[in-house]
Scaffold this motif. Structure first.
Motif, PDB file in Angstrom:
ATOM      1  N   VAL A 107       0.860  -1.178   0.000  1.00  0.00           N
ATOM      2  CA  VAL A 107       0.000   0.000   0.000  1.00  0.00           C
ATOM      3  C   VAL A 107       0.900   1.233   0.000  1.00  0.00           C
ATOM      4  CG1 VAL A 107      -1.800   1.253   1.242  1.00  0.00           C
ATOM      5  CG2 VAL A 107      -1.760  -1.237   1.308  1.00  0.00           C
ATOM      6  N   THR A 108       0.651   2.151  -0.908  1.00  0.00           N
ATOM      7  CA  THR A 108       1.410   3.400  -0.980  1.00  0.00           C
ATOM      8  C   THR A 108       1.036   4.295   0.198  1.00  0.00           C
ATOM      9  OG1 THR A 108       1.395   3.233  -3.380  1.00  0.00           O
ATOM     10  CG2 THR A 108       1.864   5.403  -2.454  1.00  0.00           C
ATOM     11  N   VAL A 109       2.028   4.963   0.777  1.00  0.00           N
ATOM     12  CA  VAL A 109       1.766   5.897   1.877  1.00  0.00           C
ATOM     13  C   VAL A 109       0.757   6.943   1.409  1.00  0.00           C
ATOM     14  CG1 VAL A 109       2.795   7.672   3.354  1.00  0.00           C
ATOM     15  CG2 VAL A 109       4.015   5.534   2.949  1.00  0.00           C
ATOM     16  N   GLY A 110      -0.256   7.167   2.235  1.00  0.00           N
ATOM     17  CA  GLY A 110      -1.299   8.132   1.929  1.00  0.00           C
ATOM     18  C   GLY A 110      -2.465   7.579   1.120  1.00  0.00           C
ATOM     19  N   ARG A 111      -2.396   6.318   0.738  1.00  0.00           N
ATOM     20  CA  ARG A 111      -3.466   5.699  -0.069  1.00  0.00           C
ATOM     21  C   ARG A 111      -4.150   4.599   0.721  1.00  0.00           C
ATOM     22  NH1 ARG A 111      -2.678   6.686  -5.704  1.00  0.00           N
ATOM     23  NH2 ARG A 111      -4.861   6.142  -5.772  1.00  0.00           N
ATOM     24  N   ASP A 112      -5.354   4.221   0.279  1.00  0.00           N
ATOM     25  CA  ASP A 112      -6.115   3.111   0.857  1.00  0.00           C
ATOM     26  C   ASP A 112      -6.180   1.972  -0.144  1.00  0.00           C
ATOM     27  OD1 ASP A 112      -6.701   4.675   3.031  1.00  0.00           O
ATOM     28  OD2 ASP A 112      -8.768   5.062   2.473  1.00  0.00           O
ATOM     29  N   MET A 113      -6.256   0.759   0.364  1.00  0.00           N
ATOM     30  CA  MET A 113      -6.396  -0.411  -0.503  1.00  0.00           C
ATOM     31  C   MET A 113      -7.226  -1.462   0.216  1.00  0.00           C
ATOM     32  SD  MET A 113      -3.397  -2.633  -2.299  1.00  0.00           S
ATOM     33  CE  MET A 113      -3.343  -1.796  -3.848  1.00  0.00           C
ATOM     34  N   ALA A 114      -8.077  -2.114  -0.550  1.00  0.00           N
ATOM     35  CA  ALA A 114      -8.859  -3.221  -0.001  1.00  0.00           C
ATOM     36  C   ALA A 114      -8.054  -4.513  -0.149  1.00  0.00           C
ATOM     37  CB  ALA A 114     -10.183  -3.348  -0.746  1.00  0.00           C
ATOM     38  N   PRO A 115      -8.115  -5.405   0.830  1.00  0.00           N
ATOM     39  CA  PRO A 115      -7.408  -6.684   0.696  1.00  0.00           C
ATOM     40  C   PRO A 115      -8.044  -7.535  -0.403  1.00  0.00           C
ATOM     41  CG  PRO A 115      -8.786  -6.686   2.661  1.00  0.00           C
ATOM     42  CD  PRO A 115      -8.848  -5.309   2.087  1.00  0.00           C
ATOM     43  N   PRO A 126      -0.208  -0.042  13.501  1.00  0.00           N
ATOM     44  CA  PRO A 126      -1.091   0.969  12.921  1.00  0.00           C
ATOM     45  C   PRO A 126      -0.387   2.260  12.519  1.00  0.00           C
ATOM     46  CG  PRO A 126      -1.610   0.591  15.238  1.00  0.00           C
ATOM     47  CD  PRO A 126      -0.599  -0.429  14.849  1.00  0.00           C
ATOM     48  N   GLY A 127       0.810   2.500  13.005  1.00  0.00           N
ATOM     49  CA  GLY A 127       1.579   3.662  12.570  1.00  0.00           C
ATOM     50  C   GLY A 127       2.122   3.489  11.160  1.00  0.00           C
ATOM     51  N   ILE A 128       2.121   2.260  10.649  1.00  0.00           N
ATOM     52  CA  ILE A 128       2.568   1.951   9.292  1.00  0.00           C
ATOM     53  C   ILE A 128       1.373   1.647   8.398  1.00  0.00           C
ATOM     54  CG2 ILE A 128       3.844   0.269   7.887  1.00  0.00           C
ATOM     55  CD1 ILE A 128       5.830   0.083  10.231  1.00  0.00           C
ATOM     56  N   ALA A 129       0.465   0.809   8.880  1.00  0.00           N
ATOM     57  CA  ALA A 129      -0.728   0.428   8.115  1.00  0.00           C
ATOM     58  C   ALA A 129      -1.933   0.482   9.041  1.00  0.00           C
ATOM     59  CB  ALA A 129      -0.574  -0.967   7.530  1.00  0.00           C
ATOM     60  N   ARG A 130      -2.782   1.481   8.854  1.00  0.00           N
ATOM     61  CA  ARG A 130      -3.950   1.683   9.705  1.00  0.00           C
ATOM     62  C   ARG A 130      -5.186   1.095   9.019  1.00  0.00           C
ATOM     63  NH1 ARG A 130      -7.419   6.310   9.748  1.00  0.00           N
ATOM     64  NH2 ARG A 130      -5.901   7.312   8.376  1.00  0.00           N
ATOM     65  N   ILE A 131      -6.045   0.471   9.801  1.00  0.00           N
ATOM     66  CA  ILE A 131      -7.280  -0.102   9.267  1.00  0.00           C
ATOM     67  C   ILE A 131      -8.364   0.965   9.288  1.00  0.00           C
ATOM     68  CG2 ILE A 131      -9.013  -1.923   9.538  1.00  0.00           C
ATOM     69  CD1 ILE A 131      -6.081  -2.841   8.829  1.00  0.00           C
ATOM     70  N   VAL A 132      -9.018   1.133   8.141  1.00  0.00           N
ATOM     71  CA  VAL A 132     -10.121   2.083   8.002  1.00  0.00           C
ATOM     72  C   VAL A 132     -11.285   1.292   7.429  1.00  0.00           C
ATOM     73  CG1 VAL A 132     -10.908   4.220   6.940  1.00  0.00           C
ATOM     74  CG2 VAL A 132      -8.493   3.964   7.560  1.00  0.00           C
ATOM     75  N   GLY A 133     -12.203   0.873   8.301  1.00  0.00           N
ATOM     76  CA  GLY A 133     -13.308   0.015   7.862  1.00  0.00           C
ATOM     77  C   GLY A 133     -12.759  -1.331   7.422  1.00  0.00           C
ATOM     78  N   GLN A 134     -12.932  -1.660   6.156  1.00  0.00           N
ATOM     79  CA  GLN A 134     -12.400  -2.915   5.615  1.00  0.00           C
ATOM     80  C   GLN A 134     -11.310  -2.637   4.583  1.00  0.00           C
ATOM     81  OE1 GLN A 134     -15.961  -5.046   4.389  1.00  0.00           O
ATOM     82  NE2 GLN A 134     -16.086  -6.006   6.387  1.00  0.00           N
ATOM     83  N   ARG A 135     -10.625  -1.494   4.772  1.00  0.00           N
ATOM     84  CA  ARG A 135      -9.525  -1.111   3.888  1.00  0.00           C
ATOM     85  C   ARG A 135      -8.278  -0.869   4.729  1.00  0.00           C
ATOM     86  NH1 ARG A 135     -11.164   0.027  -1.187  1.00  0.00           N
ATOM     87  NH2 ARG A 135      -9.480   1.477  -1.634  1.00  0.00           N
ATOM     88  N   ILE A 136      -7.127  -0.880   4.073  1.00  0.00           N
ATOM     89  CA  ILE A 136      -5.843  -0.652   4.723  1.00  0.00           C
ATOM     90  C   ILE A 136      -5.297   0.673   4.211  1.00  0.00           C
ATOM     91  CG2 ILE A 136      -3.530  -1.576   5.065  1.00  0.00           C
ATOM     92  CD1 ILE A 136      -4.901  -4.348   4.162  1.00  0.00           C
ATOM     93  N   HIS A 137      -4.918   1.565   5.135  1.00  0.00           N
ATOM     94  CA  HIS A 137      -4.390   2.874   4.777  1.00  0.00           C
ATOM     95  C   HIS A 137      -2.895   2.899   5.073  1.00  0.00           C
ATOM     96  CE1 HIS A 137      -4.409   7.181   4.069  1.00  0.00           C
ATOM     97  NE2 HIS A 137      -3.617   7.275   5.129  1.00  0.00           N
ATOM     98  N   GLY A 138      -2.091   3.259   4.076  1.00  0.00           N
ATOM     99  CA  GLY A 138      -0.648   3.379   4.253  1.00  0.00           C
ATOM    100  C   GLY A 138      -0.314   4.643   5.025  1.00  0.00           C
ATOM    101  N   GLU A 139       0.230   4.500   6.230  1.00  0.00           N
ATOM    102  CA  GLU A 139       0.584   5.637   7.084  1.00  0.00           C
ATOM    103  C   GLU A 139       2.044   6.050   6.943  1.00  0.00           C
ATOM    104  OE1 GLU A 139      -1.241   7.520   9.191  1.00  0.00           O
ATOM    105  OE2 GLU A 139      -3.101   6.476   8.741  1.00  0.00           O
ATOM    106  N   ALA A 140       2.947   5.068   6.831  1.00  0.00           N
ATOM    107  CA  ALA A 140       4.381   5.349   6.780  1.00  0.00           C
ATOM    108  C   ALA A 140       5.084   4.161   6.123  1.00  0.00           C
ATOM    109  CB  ALA A 140       4.922   5.555   8.195  1.00  0.00           C
ATOM    110  N   PRO A 141       6.308   4.380   5.609  1.00  0.00           N
ATOM    111  CA  PRO A 141       7.052   3.251   5.034  1.00  0.00           C
ATOM    112  C   PRO A 141       7.330   2.189   6.099  1.00  0.00           C
ATOM    113  CG  PRO A 141       8.057   5.348   4.417  1.00  0.00           C
ATOM    114  CD  PRO A 141       7.026   5.639   5.475  1.00  0.00           C
TER     115      PRO A 141
END
Length: 64
Positions: free
Chosen positions: A11-19, A40-55
């Motif tokens: 997942v690119t930092v700043g983007r969301d992706m569904a598994p 969660p500081g690297i990959a945060r869960i937003v609903g049923q998607r993954i948000h890239g927080e940091a490398p």
């Protein structure tokens, strides 16, 4: 439901992706699931998607 499998993803930092989930059987009676992240500081869960927080690398765990 018999089994669930999920492909690895990036997942690119700043983007969301569904598994990308494969259900067996392909049309289960219930496909509800939740996700948790071990970092969660690297990959945060937003609903049923993954948000890239940091490398970095995080393990996402799914449960039904």
């Amino acid at each position: 439901m018999h089994s669930v499998s999920v492909r690895d993803l990036s997942v690119t930092v700043g983007r969301d992706m569904a598994p990308d989930i494969a259900w067996e059987p392909a049309d289960p009676s219930s496909s509800d699931f939740s996700l948790t992240s071990d970092k969660p500081g690297i990959a945060r869960i937003v609903g049923q998607r993954i948000h890239g927080e940091a490398p970095g690398t995080a393990t996402i765990t799914g449960s039904t």
